[in-house]
Design an enzyme around this catalytic site. Structure first.
Site, PDB file in Angstrom:
ATOM      1  N   GLY A 251       3.911 -11.591  -9.209  1.00 21.94           N
ATOM      2  CA  GLY A 251       3.485 -11.924  -7.850  1.00 21.94           C
ATOM      3  C   GLY A 251       4.561 -12.150  -6.824  1.00 21.94           C
ATOM      4  O   GLY A 251       4.273 -12.196  -5.622  1.00 21.94           O
ATOM      5  N   CYS A 363      -5.616  15.232   5.030  1.00 23.54           N
ATOM      6  CA  CYS A 363      -6.687  15.444   5.996  1.00 23.54           C
ATOM      7  C   CYS A 363      -7.522  14.197   6.182  1.00 23.54           C
ATOM      8  O   CYS A 363      -8.667  14.120   5.716  1.00 23.54           O
ATOM      9  CB  CYS A 363      -7.535  16.625   5.551  1.00 23.54           C
TER      10      CYS A 363
END
Ligand code: LLP
Length: 441
Positions: A251, A363
């Site tokens: 973390g 796209c």
């Protein structure tokens, strides 16, 4: 300062050709030799952070460093982490297999995950992984059953949800109560009882938690350590056990932009020690499982500039410059609104007098790598170097738009070696099958 606090790999400099150099290699030459997009991993930076972790935690008698391989799992990276003395946190048979084939001692591997399949558990038992982090009741029963069938024992930790909410993106928080991971604290007694009385092929060694990713607040870690140690003490007392292992997950954050101020690994170690010292129990074995902070800073991605477009927004001109990669090689900006910093590898010293938006080639309108960054005037063919792309880029890459995944090179002392080959067009269709009735003669 530890390596995770640096925005760029530690070997970055501008060379005599006026280009960005990484690991002693000219990045423009790398782009020419291997093509773009190109993931580049700097070995010195990677080994540097490993050593920062080892140095910071060196006073712990029983510390086990486990690299969270989900951040970037390839055979060469695994070899380096193994050489540095790290074990491995794995979450799939693919990661387990990669680590195994790289020659790692499997007792240094932990198998984690919230829905391990029978097939994966069988493989993990056959390869004798050192620890299973058991996530839920269903898994405990399944693991015990498979271990029984094979006549073996599985050493386990219990994955707990300690109820800590840390300040990071909602999708990468994992320790809060409303989470798909782990047992919440009200379920612990029930699972311990089942293991003690019913699941004879499971040996409970300790507890495990992971509170989230890209964390800057050390308090989240000390709170976590306190909750876990109290839970170990409570379980031992209530059930007459001697659990002595605590896995505090990963973390620790990294510096993606100038605004990010992740803590020094030394301060993380101090916070853990202080939280431990509040308790008079025997020091447990502590596992720590960093992923991002180990590999992120070591990685950069090189792209080539292609088309560009200007739009007039209420009298203000906005310039989009498109590169040859984007959301399929780095999904983090579109998934988490992650921000990155980039420079122009072939002209880093030129004045940064143009604000541009770096768009990807995919796209989708959302395929924007960097929104509004000041760079030298960009032209077609320029090489863009995006920093801090070592973690969760290649490991989350896809073939969206049927585009080949990029290559990855490892650089060190002016040497560059391919560690992941660029996919070919034939690779793209290699898993396809056309039923005979559809085949063209
Ligand atoms: N241990 C466990 C049980 C984990 O679930 C994770 C990450 C780690 C260790 C390593 O955490 P790190 O040191 O890398 O923060 N794809 C997201 C990150 C997801 C992290 C998931 N678990 C991203 O790109 O930000």
């Amino acid at each position: 300062m530890s390596v995770n606090q640096s925005l760029k790999p530690i070997t970055i400099k501008i060379n005599n050709s006026g280009h960005i150099e990484i690991g002693g290699c000219d990045s423009v030459e790398l782009a020419k030799k291997y093509g773009t997009p190109l993931y580049v991993i700097d070995e010195k930076t990677l080994r540097g952070i490993c050593r920062d972790y080892k140095e910071a935690f060196k006073d712990y008698p029983n510390i086990k460093m486990m690299y969270a391989s989900k951040a970037l799992c390839t055979s060469a990276i695994t070899r380096i982490l193994d050489e540095e003395g790290f074990g491995f946190d794995t979450v799939s048979q693919g990661e387990i297999y990669t680590v195994y084939k790289s020659g790692v001692d499997m007792s240094k591997v932990l198998f984690n995950g919230n829905n391990k399949s029978r097939k994966e558990i069988e493989l993990a038992l056959e390869l004798k992984v050192g620890r299973f982090s058991v996530d839920n009741f269903f898994e405990a029963e399944l693991l015990n059953k498979i271990a029984q069938e094979k006549g073996v024992n599985a050493d386990i930790l219990l994955r707990l949800t300690p109820g800590i909410e840390c300040h990071t993106h909602e999708y990468i928080q994992t320790g809060q109560i409303d989470s798909k991971f782990g047992f919440d604290l009200t379920q612990v007694d029930k699972i311990v009882e089942l293991i003690k009385n019913k699941y004879k092929n499971l040996t409970l060694k300790g507890v495990h938690a992971h509170i989230g990713s890209q964390i800057f607040e050390l308090k989240s870690f000390s709170d976590e350590v306190e909750i876990l140690i109290e839970e170990i003490e409570r379980i031992n007392k209530k059930f007459g056990l001697e659990l002595d292992e605590m896995n505090i997950g990963g973390g620790l954050g990294v510096k993606y932009t100038e605004y990010d101020c992740p803590p020094d690994v030394k301060d993380l170690a101090k916070a853990v020690a202080e939280a431990m010292n509040k308790h008079s129990v025997k020091m447990p074995t502590i596992y720590i499982e960093p992923g991002r902070s180990i590999i992120s800073t070591a990685g950069v991605t090189l792209y080539t500039v292609g088309s560009s477009k200007e739009v007039d927004i209420n009298g203000v001109t906005k310039r989009y410059v498109a590169v040859d990669g984007g959301m399929a090689d780095n999904p983090r900006p579109s998934m988490y609104q992650a921000e990155y910093v980039a420079e122009v590898a072939n002209k880093p010293n030129e004045p940064k007098n143009e604000k541009v938006t770096i768009a990807g080639r995919y796209c989708e309108s959302g395929d924007i790598l960097i929104n509004e960054i000041e760079l030298p005037k960009l032209e077609q063919g320029d090489i863009i170097c995006v920093y801090n792309t070592g973690a969760y880029n290649y490991s989350m890459a896809s073939n969206y738009n049927r585009v080949e995944k990029p290559a990855m090179v490892l650089v060190n002392s002016a040497q560059s070696d391919i560690i992941v080959n660029r996919e070919s067009l034939d690779d793209l269709i290699s898993h396809d099958n056309i039923p005979s009735r559809l085949r063209k003669e």
